[in-house]
Design a protein around this motif. Structure first.
Motif: not given
Length: 161
Positions: A62-66, A74-77, A109-121, A127-131
């Motif tokens: 949930s941050t932009s800290i490298s 974090f757990k997110g959804a 079998g649940e699939v989770f994704s996070w990060g850059n969402n360019g082109n809806g990846r 297309t919003s990034d998910k932190w």
């Protein structure tokens, strides 16, 4: 030229600067690395840990800290208490990351994704990034709402590209 670096401590390995996946069953480690100085692994407690650049939320914290050290996603959804993978009845057993985003697959079998969402990846109908991790929507998959929610068509692997 891409380079691979191997660091070994007990049975722990980090492979960097390539699109790859690694599975070490003897210590319950699963490791992957992305192409843009971003890595991830599943630790011995089945919690997803990430490190590296974090310009698009690819560390899932949930941050932009490298970070130049492992830090839990974090757990997110995800239905856990704090971190992705901390629910003993639905552990994360597979991860894959690409240049700026990550995917995680749970035992159910649940699939989770996070990060850059360019082109809806990330597969979340935007297309919003998910932190933080979000569940991937079903698309053409024969489930109800999410990828992996049909017990007759279980998802068994994920690959981020």
């Amino acid at each position: 030229m891409k380079q691979n670096f191997l660091f070994s401590k007990l049975t722990f390995a980090i492979i960097a600067y390539c699109f790859c996946s690694f599975k070490a069953t003897s210590q319950n480690f699963r490791l992957t690395s992305g192409d843009a100085h971003f890595g991830a692994l599943i630790d011995q407690n089945y919690i997803v840990q990430t490190w590296g650049d974090n310009h698009f939320g690819q560390l899932g914290d949930s941050t932009s800290i490298s970070r130049d050290y492992m830090y839990p996603v974090f757990k997110g959804a995800y239905n856990g208490s704090a971190f992705l993978g901390d629910n003993n009845s639905n552990r994360v057993f597979s991860i894959s990351i690409a240049e700026f985003h990550g995917l995680a697959l749970t035992e159910k079998g649940e699939v989770f994704s996070w990060g850059n969402n360019g082109n809806g990846r990330l597969g979340v109908n935007s297309t919003s990034d998910k932190w933080l991790p979000v569940r991937v929507l079903k698309g053409d998959y024969p489930g109800t709402n999410y990828l992996g929610d049909d017990s007759l068509n279980k998802i068994i692997s994920v690959i981020a590209y």
